[in-house]
Design a protein around this motif. Structure first.
Motif, PDB file in Angstrom:
ATOM      1  N   SER A   1     -49.997 -34.783 -46.610  1.00 38.76           N
ATOM      2  CA  SER A   1     -50.056 -34.888 -48.072  1.00 38.76           C
ATOM      3  C   SER A   1     -50.503 -36.277 -48.502  1.00 38.76           C
ATOM      4  O   SER A   1     -50.586 -36.571 -49.694  1.00 38.76           O
ATOM      5  CB  SER A   1     -48.682 -34.583 -48.678  1.00 38.76           C
ATOM      6  OG  SER A   1     -47.753 -35.609 -48.355  1.00 38.76           O
TER       7      SER A   1
ATOM      8  N   ILE B   1     -51.480 -35.036 -58.215  1.00 32.24           N
ATOM      9  CA  ILE B   1     -52.246 -35.885 -57.302  1.00 32.24           C
ATOM     10  C   ILE B   1     -52.166 -37.307 -57.831  1.00 32.24           C
ATOM     11  O   ILE B   1     -52.623 -37.602 -58.937  1.00 32.24           O
ATOM     12  CB  ILE B   1     -53.694 -35.415 -57.182  1.00 32.24           C
ATOM     13  CG1 ILE B   1     -53.726 -33.994 -56.590  1.00 32.24           C
ATOM     14  CG2 ILE B   1     -54.510 -36.374 -56.307  1.00 32.24           C
ATOM     15  CD1 ILE B   1     -55.089 -33.385 -56.486  1.00 32.24           C
TER      16      ILE B   1
ATOM     17  N   THR C   1     -49.746 -34.757 -53.648  1.00 27.82           N
ATOM     18  CA  THR C   1     -50.733 -35.416 -52.790  1.00 27.82           C
ATOM     19  C   THR C   1     -50.841 -36.864 -53.217  1.00 27.82           C
ATOM     20  O   THR C   1     -50.944 -37.167 -54.408  1.00 27.82           O
ATOM     21  CB  THR C   1     -52.116 -34.734 -52.907  1.00 27.82           C
ATOM     22  OG1 THR C   1     -52.021 -33.381 -52.477  1.00 27.82           O
ATOM     23  CG2 THR C   1     -53.150 -35.461 -52.050  1.00 27.82           C
TER      24      THR C   1
ATOM     25  N   HIS D   1     -55.662 -38.944 -42.871  1.00 28.22           N
ATOM     26  CA  HIS D   1     -54.214 -38.887 -43.000  1.00 28.22           C
ATOM     27  C   HIS D   1     -53.604 -39.931 -42.064  1.00 28.22           C
ATOM     28  O   HIS D   1     -54.182 -40.239 -41.013  1.00 28.22           O
ATOM     29  CB  HIS D   1     -53.686 -37.505 -42.609  1.00 28.22           C
ATOM     30  CG  HIS D   1     -54.217 -36.381 -43.434  1.00 28.22           C
ATOM     31  ND1 HIS D   1     -54.091 -36.346 -44.806  1.00 28.22           N
ATOM     32  CD2 HIS D   1     -54.869 -35.238 -43.081  1.00 28.22           C
ATOM     33  CE1 HIS D   1     -54.655 -35.232 -45.259  1.00 28.22           C
ATOM     34  NE2 HIS D   1     -55.135 -34.548 -44.233  1.00 28.22           N
TER      35      HIS D   1
END
Length: 435
Positions: free
Chosen positions: A336, A10, A105, A309
């Protein structure tokens, strides 16, 4: 490139309000389920809502908080000091000045930069206010001008022009009105400063009701600020700005107004040069230039879904002949990626207008994404609820003793009580940084 790991990676870009709120909100157990990396070009988090107070000399480096201190309690968080250059979302990779980083991510919270709106000379001749370094540069320019005045007695060195009568501009010019006389007295200067706030709209603080905006203007004028509303900036140049007054009565009396304010008439009956050796630009901001380098998006902001997103992304690298990156033709995995803060554009479902990119909004977005990540990394397969936002209030501080704004969505407040509430909010956020 970072070593491969079996845990998902991440990657957080930027150490502003959104990502700091996210990292401080994640349960400690969540960090064991993924590799978290924060990339930022600074070793400190900056309370950017207080930059105007740094520019005036009211505050200094206390608005900077070392990341190693405020994030020291977070296990296994990797902090990399590097400058983000491009996001190649097709390849799930971020390019920085000193390396590239893959992600599973991506959380983009890269903050804001000044927006010149294409006005000639702004980038060369006006001082922006979007970082601690820039705020200090404004303060140093003011001190230099005081020294120049002491030698030359040229009152143009005591004239400061703030371009933009919105939130930042009004907070800045009010704090300058409060603090600059102290700087002058320290140097034995008795001549008063001349502070001019230039706004293209009919009044300053247009985000508030007419009543609050007028209260804010009245207080600025009480502080001695010259408010030039209905006044469009045509250009910035060395030694001042060129403006055009769109208000007919003001245009008719432009020459006398110019003489009274110390400004120099230039051009016809509605074109005027306001002479100043300190022009500060607070007329608007846009998202990080990284967004412009990476995606074809207006004002470097990406419109997001209610889940934060991106709605869609088009790589700018495809159209860049000098790019050495081969972006794949496969579609970008938008789920993502989370876009937060000043780089995001989120529609308010009630007004069908984009939410203003405030620090309060960024903090709320960061906390929301923290909840989504915690649930996902804990193994939940349930779809997350959409992000919802209810503003707690918006208060504009006009110096240290007065403010105007809203509590909740509609309760109007002004005066000492407003500034007290804002200071309490700032203190609560600072407390959370340390705990």
């Amino acid at each position: 490139m970072q070593p491969q790991t079996s845990k998902p990676t991440i990657l957080l870009l930027g150490a502003g309000y959104a990502n700091i709120a996210l990292l401080k909100s994640l349960p400690k157990s969540t960090y064991t389920h993924a590799h978290f990396t924060l990339i930022t070009d600074s070793s400190a988090y900056c309370e950017s809502v207080l930059l105007h107070e740094v520019a005036s000399g009211y505050r200094g480096s206390e608005i900077l908080h070392p990341l190693t201190a405020i994030l020291s309690s977070i296990p296994s968080l990797e902090i990399i000091q590097d400058r983000v250059q491009t996001i190649c979302a097709h390849e799930k990779r971020v390019l920085c000045a000193n390396g590239s980083y893959d992600y599973d991510t991506l959380i983009v919270g890269l903050g804001f930069r000044s927006d010149s709106f294409g006005i000639a000379g702004v980038e060369k001749h006006a001082l922006p206010l979007t970082s601690f370094t820039q705020a200090r540069a404004i303060y140093e320019r003011i001190c230099e001008n005081l020294n120049h005045y002491a030698r030359t007695q040229d009152t143009a060195y005591l004239r400061i022009v703030v371009c933009g009568g919105g939130f930042s501009g009004c907070e800045l010019v009010a704090t300058l009105a409060q603090e600059l006389p102290k700087l002058a007295r320290q140097r034995g200067i008795q001549e008063p400063f001349e502070l001019i706030c230039v706004e293209a709209l009919p009044n300053v603080l247009p985000m508030f009701s007419k009543t609050l905006a007028q209260k804010g203007r009245a207080y600025l004028e009480k502080l001695g600020v010259i408010v030039r509303s209905s006044c469009r900036i045509l250009a910035c140049e060395e030694g001042g700005i060129i403006v055009q007054d769109s208000s007919s009565p003001q245009a008719q009396n432009l020459e006398s107004t110019s003489q009274n304010s110390g400004a120099d008439l230039e051009g016809g009956n509605s074109s005027e040069k306001i002479t100043s050796f300190c022009v500060i630009w607070t007329a608007g901001v846009q998202g990080s230039e990284v967004m412009a380098h990476s995606f074809g998006t207006p004002k470097s902001r990406v419109q997001t879904t209610p889940y934060l997103h991106p709605k869609s992304l088009e790589s700018a690298l495809k159209q860049s002949p000098e790019s050495k990156i081969s972006c794949q033709s496969a579609p970008i995995d938008t789920e993502s990626i989370f876009i937060l803060g000043d780089c995001s554009a989120l529609l308010d479902p009630d007004s069908n207008r984009f939410y203003p990119p405030t620090a309060q909004m960024a903090i709320a977005q960061g906390r929301y994404v923290a909840g989504v990540l915690a649930s996902k990394l804990a193994g939940s397969t349930s779809a997350p609820a959409p992000f919802t936002y209810a503003p707690q209030g918006t208060i504009c501080s006009l110096g240290s003793r007065y403010g105007v704004g809203l509590l909740g969505a509609s309760f109007q407040i002004s005066g000492v009580a407003a500034i007290a509430i804002k200071r309490a909010s700032e203190w609560r956020w600072r407390f959370k940084l340390k705990h």
